[in-house]
Design a protein around this motif. Structure first.
Motif, PDB file in Angstrom:
ATOM      1  N   SER A  46       0.855  -1.185   0.000  1.00  0.00           N
ATOM      2  CA  SER A  46       0.000   0.000   0.000  1.00  0.00           C
ATOM      3  C   SER A  46       0.890   1.234   0.000  1.00  0.00           C
ATOM      4  N   LEU A  47       0.810   2.017  -1.081  1.00  0.00           N
ATOM      5  CA  LEU A  47       1.650   3.212  -1.235  1.00  0.00           C
ATOM      6  C   LEU A  47       0.766   4.432  -1.418  1.00  0.00           C
ATOM      7  N   ARG A  48       1.003   5.438  -0.571  1.00  0.00           N
ATOM      8  CA  ARG A  48       0.355   6.743  -0.721  1.00  0.00           C
ATOM      9  C   ARG A  48       1.456   7.780  -0.770  1.00  0.00           C
ATOM     10  N   ALA A  49       1.490   8.573  -1.840  1.00  0.00           N
ATOM     11  CA  ALA A  49       2.594   9.514  -1.995  1.00  0.00           C
ATOM     12  C   ALA A  49       2.186  10.695  -2.845  1.00  0.00           C
ATOM     13  N   GLY A  50       2.702  11.838  -2.466  1.00  0.00           N
ATOM     14  CA  GLY A  50       2.690  12.992  -3.338  1.00  0.00           C
ATOM     15  C   GLY A  50       4.005  13.012  -4.089  1.00  0.00           C
ATOM     16  N   LEU A  51       3.946  13.152  -5.401  1.00  0.00           N
ATOM     17  CA  LEU A  51       5.137  13.065  -6.236  1.00  0.00           C
ATOM     18  C   LEU A  51       5.373  14.419  -6.888  1.00  0.00           C
ATOM     19  N   THR A  52       6.563  14.979  -6.635  1.00  0.00           N
ATOM     20  CA  THR A  52       6.847  16.313  -7.184  1.00  0.00           C
ATOM     21  C   THR A  52       6.976  16.283  -8.691  1.00  0.00           C
ATOM     22  N   GLY A  53       7.362  15.137  -9.242  1.00  0.00           N
ATOM     23  CA  GLY A  53       7.385  14.974 -10.692  1.00  0.00           C
ATOM     24  C   GLY A  53       6.246  14.057 -11.101  1.00  0.00           C
ATOM     25  N   GLY A  54       6.424  13.343 -12.181  1.00  0.00           N
ATOM     26  CA  GLY A  54       5.386  12.420 -12.613  1.00  0.00           C
ATOM     27  C   GLY A  54       5.941  11.074 -13.017  1.00  0.00           C
ATOM     28  N   ASP A  55       7.150  10.729 -12.508  1.00  0.00           N
ATOM     29  CA  ASP A  55       7.832   9.529 -12.968  1.00  0.00           C
ATOM     30  C   ASP A  55       7.442   8.316 -12.124  1.00  0.00           C
ATOM     31  N   LEU A  56       6.684   7.413 -12.715  1.00  0.00           N
ATOM     32  CA  LEU A  56       6.294   6.174 -12.053  1.00  0.00           C
ATOM     33  C   LEU A  56       7.141   4.984 -12.499  1.00  0.00           C
ATOM     34  N   THR A  57       8.202   5.249 -13.258  1.00  0.00           N
ATOM     35  CA  THR A  57       9.048   4.167 -13.766  1.00  0.00           C
ATOM     36  C   THR A  57       9.572   3.263 -12.658  1.00  0.00           C
ATOM     37  N   PRO A  58       9.943   3.789 -11.457  1.00  0.00           N
ATOM     38  CA  PRO A  58      10.441   2.888 -10.409  1.00  0.00           C
ATOM     39  C   PRO A  58       9.427   1.835  -9.963  1.00  0.00           C
ATOM     40  N   LEU A  59       8.160   2.049 -10.254  1.00  0.00           N
ATOM     41  CA  LEU A  59       7.149   1.069  -9.846  1.00  0.00           C
ATOM     42  C   LEU A  59       6.920  -0.017 -10.884  1.00  0.00           C
ATOM     43  N   ALA A  60       7.517   0.104 -12.054  1.00  0.00           N
ATOM     44  CA  ALA A  60       7.307  -0.874 -13.126  1.00  0.00           C
ATOM     45  C   ALA A  60       7.686  -2.277 -12.654  1.00  0.00           C
ATOM     46  N   GLY A  61       6.778  -3.206 -12.834  1.00  0.00           N
ATOM     47  CA  GLY A  61       7.043  -4.592 -12.481  1.00  0.00           C
ATOM     48  C   GLY A  61       7.113  -4.866 -10.991  1.00  0.00           C
ATOM     49  N   HIS A  62       6.726  -3.918 -10.147  1.00  0.00           N
ATOM     50  CA  HIS A  62       6.806  -4.131  -8.694  1.00  0.00           C
ATOM     51  C   HIS A  62       5.982  -5.364  -8.328  1.00  0.00           C
ATOM     52  N   PRO A  63       6.580  -6.360  -7.692  1.00  0.00           N
ATOM     53  CA  PRO A  63       5.882  -7.631  -7.494  1.00  0.00           C
ATOM     54  C   PRO A  63       4.860  -7.632  -6.372  1.00  0.00           C
ATOM     55  N   HIS A  64       4.872  -6.609  -5.508  1.00  0.00           N
ATOM     56  CA  HIS A  64       4.009  -6.629  -4.330  1.00  0.00           C
ATOM     57  C   HIS A  64       2.930  -5.553  -4.332  1.00  0.00           C
ATOM     58  N   LEU A  65       3.138  -4.455  -5.033  1.00  0.00           N
ATOM     59  CA  LEU A  65       2.254  -3.303  -4.929  1.00  0.00           C
ATOM     60  C   LEU A  65       0.811  -3.668  -5.289  1.00  0.00           C
TER      61      LEU A  65
END
Length: 520
Positions: A396-415
């Motif tokens: 469970s991830l809740r975040a405000g992101l100053t940019g718009g880059d979601l690339t680090p979440l690609a393929g995340h096995p648990h999210l």
């Protein structure tokens, strides 16, 4: 009767209005023995949720009347009143309801039968042998009773043993065998209650007779709790300590509840342990353990040995004709952190981190030390980089992101759930490769292309504002497996929510509407 009750409520709303009010609204859900309300007056002099009385009795009368007429149970209602005297009432069944608390807008349940899977169902099973020993358990139990009798000055009355036929019938109804050491205790006494008088032999818990053990098991399978999509969409079940001993479930068919402090919690024997557990281990489950079970002992046999040790140490209190064991204080590794930034020392045992009210971007890099982190919530706080989340088992991830880059979440096995706010357009494409993603709240995000959402074939819950929903539904359409959705706009009306839910495929025909003026 309905129109008269609606008018009476509208009159009461107007009578309680502050000076200078321009509009009032009351949202309610009523039925199944209770009602809940939210609403207020505009302008909002002292908070939107203050000032409108909750006419419980009248709301229940409305719900009963509409239920009998329309077959709705419970009923979702909305009152809107103006100083001119005009009022408007809309009602529908609870497939579309106003949400409150920390959330806004309306929720629509598109498929009432869908429940999110519990992560523990996929955990590897234990291959270990049981730690319990039936002969040793029986000897320890008799010794435990003898020492208690010496303290009390008399033996405690217990019911007669369960017969072999009783045990066989119970195991047949349970669909599994009792752990051998617990079975050995039932061969000595069928619980610790005579009538309604229990001896509370297990850690202040009433030891249930076999008949009640079976009934608890059958009832729990039929009435497993579900708290609604507004609470469940981003829920997390945490690991017990030690890790990987108990499955990460709110409840499980392999947990046999055998004792209770009569407060909705239970001691249970676990016949389906996780990889590092032992069959027959003792755990806590129930009302206070929906976010994860608690590990107690590797067996009933070991638990009885612990009770004998406490008696030997004098760690008990005699209260009349009862004995209360004094459990020693235990130092528990921290599992949750709540603060105004990343903790200075990140404990590896942390499973939940809440970072609140930080003015600048938060560097998440130090959280890499929390190797078992399941929940990461940045509340009124932002980060510039989600890369540290990539190597953590965050669900469970809740975040405000100053940019718009979601690339680090690609393929995340648990999210499994993401509540995202951005100030720059976010490309959602990386989310297509997140295999367990089930819930999204993007109502505070700037989305570069909402059509990407249609390709999230495993998505079950989605929250957007009206502008985002319009763009999605006017274009590619909603994700195909959606079971619940939320329209997040605070000023949305029930009529607007019904029209929105209809576009999602929900049958919203036949709402009840009435109105008029409360002025003579």
């Amino acid at each position: 009767m309905v129109e008269q009750t609606v008018r009476a409520i509208a009159e009461a709303i107007a009578a309680g209005a502050p000076g200078g009010w321009t509009q009032a609204e009351l949202h309610a859900t009523a039925g199944r023995g209770g009602s809940s309300t939210t609403g207020g007056y505009l302008p909002r002099p002292s908070g939107f949720h203050r000032g409108v009385a909750a006419p419980h009795q009248q709301l229940m009368q409305l719900a009963e009347a509409l239920g009998q007429d329309r077959g709705w149970e419970p009923v979702s209602m909305e009152f809107r009143c103006l100083p001119s005297g005009e009022y408007r009432f809309t009602a529908f069944h609870d497939a579309v309801t106003r949400v409150s608390g920390g959330m806004n807008g309306f929720e629509a349940v598109l498929d009432a039968d869908v429940r999110l899977p519990q992560p523990g169902l996929d955990q590897p099973a234990s291959t270990a042998a049981p730690a319990g020993d039936p002969e040793l358990a029986a000897a320890r139990f008799r010794a435990y009773l003898e020492r208690r009798a010496a303290i009390l000055g008399h033996p405690e009355e217990l019911p007669p043993p369960a017969t072999a036929a009783d045990i066989a019938e119970a195991e047949s109804r349970l669909g599994c065998r009792l752990p051998a050491d617990l079975r050995a205790l039932y061969e000595i006494a069928d619980g610790d209650g005579v009538g309604y008088d229990h001896r509370y032999l297990f850690e202040g818990c009433a030891w249930l007779p076999l008949k009640s053990l079976v009934a608890e098991h059958e009832d729990e399978q039929e009435t497993r709790p579900w708290y609604g999509w507004d609470l469940e969409w981003d829920a997390v079940v945490f690991d017990a300590t030690p890790r990987d001993t108990v499955r990460r479930c709110g409840d499980h068919p392999g947990w046999l509840r055998f004792a209770t402090p009569e407060d909705g919690n239970y001691l249970a024997v676990d016949t389906a342990p996780a990889r590092a557990g032992r069959p027959g281990q003792v755990i806590w489950t129930g009302r206070d353990h929906n976010d994860g079970p608690g590990y107690v002992a590797d067996s009933v046999t070991s638990l009885l040995g612990h009770y004998l040790d406490l008696l030997d140490q004098g760690a008990y209190d005699k209260r009349g004709d009862y004995i209360a064991l004094r459990e020693p204080a235990r130092e528990h590794a921290p599992q949750e952190y709540i603060g105004g930034g990343v903790p200075e020392e990140v404990a590896p045992s942390l499973q939940a981190v809440h970072i609140n009210d930080v003015p600048g971007p938060v560097d998440l890099t130090p959280l890499s030390a929390a190797r078992g982190l399941r929940r990461l919530h940045l509340n009124r706080a932002t980060t510039a980089d989600l890369a540290p989340v990539r190597g953590l088992p965050v669900e469970s991830l809740r975040a405000g992101l100053t940019g718009g880059d979601l690339t680090p979440l690609a393929g995340h096995p648990h999210l499994a759930s993401l509540d995202l706010a951005t100030i720059a357009p976010a490309d959602l494409t990386p989310l297509r490769t997140v295999p367990r993603l089930r819930g999204l709240d993007l109502s505070a995000a700037d989305i570069a292309d909402v059509s990407v959402l249609t390709g999230l074939t495993g998505l079950r819950y989605l929250a957007l504002d009206r502008r985002q929903w319009s763009a999605l539904l006017d274009g590619a359409g909603a994700p195909p497996a959606l079971a619940a959705a939320r329209l997040t706009d605070t000023d949305a009306t029930l009529d607007e929510a019904l029209a929105w839910a209809a576009r999602l495929g929900l049958d919203t025909a036949g709402p009840f509407r009435t109105g008029g003026s409360w002025r003579p």
